[in-house]
Design a protein around this motif. Sequence first.
Motif, mmCIF file in Angstrom:
data_model
loop_
_atom_site.group_PDB
_atom_site.id
_atom_site.type_symbol
_atom_site.label_atom_id
_atom_site.label_comp_id
_atom_site.label_asym_id
_atom_site.label_seq_id
_atom_site.Cartn_x
_atom_site.Cartn_y
_atom_site.Cartn_z
ATOM 1 N N PRO A 129 50.389 38.493 33.292
ATOM 2 C CA PRO A 129 49.234 37.072 34.153
ATOM 3 C C PRO A 129 49.557 36.037 34.610
ATOM 4 O O PRO A 129 50.255 35.454 34.297
ATOM 5 C CB PRO A 129 47.989 37.332 32.855
ATOM 6 C CG PRO A 129 49.095 36.909 31.491
ATOM 7 C CD PRO A 129 50.313 37.924 31.917
ATOM 8 N N ARG A 145 44.969 36.657 33.884
ATOM 9 C CA ARG A 145 44.201 37.032 34.903
ATOM 10 C C ARG A 145 45.542 37.611 35.481
ATOM 11 O O ARG A 145 46.541 37.699 35.682
ATOM 12 C CB ARG A 145 44.197 36.046 35.970
ATOM 13 C CG ARG A 145 43.261 36.968 36.979
ATOM 14 C CD ARG A 145 42.281 35.855 38.371
ATOM 15 N NE ARG A 145 41.601 35.651 37.326
ATOM 16 C CZ ARG A 145 40.714 34.728 37.835
ATOM 17 N NH1 ARG A 145 41.431 33.254 38.719
ATOM 18 N NH2 ARG A 145 40.004 34.253 37.658
ATOM 19 N N TRP A 146 44.558 39.251 35.550
ATOM 20 C CA TRP A 146 46.290 40.359 36.507
ATOM 21 C C TRP A 146 45.208 41.050 37.535
ATOM 22 O O TRP A 146 43.740 41.553 37.764
ATOM 23 C CB TRP A 146 46.375 41.550 35.288
ATOM 24 C CG TRP A 146 47.330 41.262 33.926
ATOM 25 C CD1 TRP A 146 48.056 41.357 34.275
ATOM 26 C CD2 TRP A 146 46.308 40.872 32.825
ATOM 27 N NE1 TRP A 146 48.279 41.495 31.863
ATOM 28 C CE2 TRP A 146 47.476 40.869 31.671
ATOM 29 C CE3 TRP A 146 44.958 40.089 32.088
ATOM 30 C CZ2 TRP A 146 47.875 39.851 30.824
ATOM 31 C CZ3 TRP A 146 45.220 39.615 30.460
ATOM 32 C CH2 TRP A 146 46.254 39.853 30.564
ATOM 33 N N ASP A 147 45.747 40.339 38.313
ATOM 34 C CA ASP A 147 45.630 41.064 39.666
ATOM 35 C C ASP A 147 46.396 41.943 40.302
ATOM 36 O O ASP A 147 47.769 42.029 40.511
ATOM 37 C CB ASP A 147 45.713 39.924 40.985
ATOM 38 C CG ASP A 147 44.257 38.664 41.328
ATOM 39 O OD1 ASP A 147 43.679 40.037 41.154
ATOM 40 O OD2 ASP A 147 44.469 37.332 41.196
ATOM 41 N N ARG A 154 40.831 43.292 39.143
ATOM 42 C CA ARG A 154 41.617 42.171 38.562
ATOM 43 C C ARG A 154 40.916 42.440 37.187
ATOM 44 O O ARG A 154 39.568 42.400 37.576
ATOM 45 C CB ARG A 154 40.598 41.131 39.267
ATOM 46 C CG ARG A 154 41.261 39.004 38.885
ATOM 47 C CD ARG A 154 40.371 38.404 39.169
ATOM 48 N NE ARG A 154 41.251 37.864 40.830
ATOM 49 C CZ ARG A 154 40.647 36.418 40.737
ATOM 50 N NH1 ARG A 154 39.791 35.581 41.129
ATOM 51 N NH2 ARG A 154 41.678 36.630 41.632
ATOM 52 N N TRP A 155 41.603 42.077 36.821
ATOM 53 C CA TRP A 155 40.877 41.861 35.232
ATOM 54 C C TRP A 155 41.741 41.022 34.698
ATOM 55 O O TRP A 155 42.308 40.109 34.112
ATOM 56 C CB TRP A 155 41.690 42.844 34.413
ATOM 57 C CG TRP A 155 41.545 43.737 33.099
ATOM 58 C CD1 TRP A 155 41.781 43.115 31.326
ATOM 59 C CD2 TRP A 155 40.655 44.433 32.126
ATOM 60 N NE1 TRP A 155 41.538 43.609 30.751
ATOM 61 C CE2 TRP A 155 40.916 44.385 30.949
ATOM 62 C CE3 TRP A 155 39.536 45.058 33.355
ATOM 63 C CZ2 TRP A 155 39.766 45.487 29.980
ATOM 64 C CZ3 TRP A 155 39.127 46.016 32.246
ATOM 65 C CH2 TRP A 155 39.349 46.433 30.527
ATOM 66 N N ASP A 156 40.144 39.822 33.948
ATOM 67 C CA ASP A 156 40.439 38.769 32.755
ATOM 68 C C ASP A 156 39.740 38.701 31.944
ATOM 69 O O ASP A 156 39.377 39.443 31.698
ATOM 70 C CB ASP A 156 39.729 37.898 33.664
ATOM 71 C CG ASP A 156 40.041 37.219 35.059
ATOM 72 O OD1 ASP A 156 40.656 37.371 35.699
ATOM 73 O OD2 ASP A 156 39.048 36.443 35.927
ATOM 74 N N SER A 169 36.677 42.973 37.950
ATOM 75 C CA SER A 169 36.282 42.707 39.318
ATOM 76 C C SER A 169 37.431 44.435 39.867
ATOM 77 O O SER A 169 38.052 43.875 39.914
ATOM 78 C CB SER A 169 36.398 41.152 40.156
ATOM 79 O OG SER A 169 36.346 40.230 39.418
ATOM 80 N N ALA A 174 37.542 41.323 44.018
ATOM 81 C CA ALA A 174 38.437 40.944 43.652
ATOM 82 C C ALA A 174 39.700 40.413 44.849
ATOM 83 O O ALA A 174 39.936 39.028 45.103
ATOM 84 C CB ALA A 174 39.590 41.686 42.926
ATOM 85 N N GLU A 177 37.486 37.398 45.725
ATOM 86 C CA GLU A 177 37.515 36.248 45.603
ATOM 87 C C GLU A 177 39.158 35.436 45.898
ATOM 88 O O GLU A 177 39.037 34.487 45.861
ATOM 89 C CB GLU A 177 38.247 37.125 43.476
ATOM 90 C CG GLU A 177 36.336 36.838 43.264
ATOM 91 C CD GLU A 177 36.274 37.785 41.675
ATOM 92 O OE1 GLU A 177 36.929 37.976 41.266
ATOM 93 O OE2 GLU A 177 35.435 37.863 41.867
ATOM 94 N N ARG A 178 39.827 36.395 45.497
ATOM 95 C CA ARG A 178 41.237 36.091 46.480
ATOM 96 C C ARG A 178 40.770 34.734 47.629
ATOM 97 O O ARG A 178 42.142 34.270 47.926
ATOM 98 C CB ARG A 178 42.483 36.993 46.796
ATOM 99 C CG ARG A 178 42.884 37.566 45.158
ATOM 100 C CD ARG A 178 43.844 38.332 45.104
ATOM 101 N NE ARG A 178 43.661 39.774 45.349
ATOM 102 C CZ ARG A 178 43.091 40.760 44.840
ATOM 103 N NH1 ARG A 178 42.253 41.039 43.816
ATOM 104 N NH2 ARG A 178 43.074 42.189 46.110
#
Length: 182
Positions: A129, A145-147, A154-156, A169, A174, A177-178
């Motif tokens: 992450p 955070r994993w994109d 996206r997993w936070d 997300s 995601a 957001e990026r």
Amino acid sequence: MGEPAGSDLVVGEWSWAPVEEIVAWARFWAGASWPMTEGVAIDLGVEHLGWSVDEQGEAVAPWPLNGRDLSLSRAYGAKDCHGFSFEVTDVMGSPHEQLDVEAQRLWQAFLRDRFTLLVRALTPELGEPTRLRESFQGRSMVTARWDLPDGGIRWDVTQSHQSVSAYLSSPATAAMERRSGN
């Protein structure tokens, strides 16, 4: 296999979601077919992840936490689910007002422990992450955070002074957001 052992500080009166179940949730949503409506997301959660639906039609997580609701989101007027959030631990609104100094120390150790165990368990599944430190209303928060690649979710996982929470997300959200630098 069981849950990874934590420190001795996490034995107490507070509850948390099983780490292996949250890892299974991450795996499930990473492999899900996106986009989907909120209704489809809730149906999938009920069918595959132990979710239930309360009398108001809101999704509820299966763990005995004091904050069990799953908060799904979508843009006003849109049908597609943008993502959802849920608590990984019990929530304490004002630990500095509710607990004495020793109990506050134990509460913070409990949150750090749950956060660390979850990040360690998710890393083999989702990869390394990105770690973020933020301040909100004078309080420090840390997020792992994993994109996921190829336009994935996206997993936070965030630890605040009140709880440990997870946020998903959708791939479209995601990407947005990026692009906006988040």
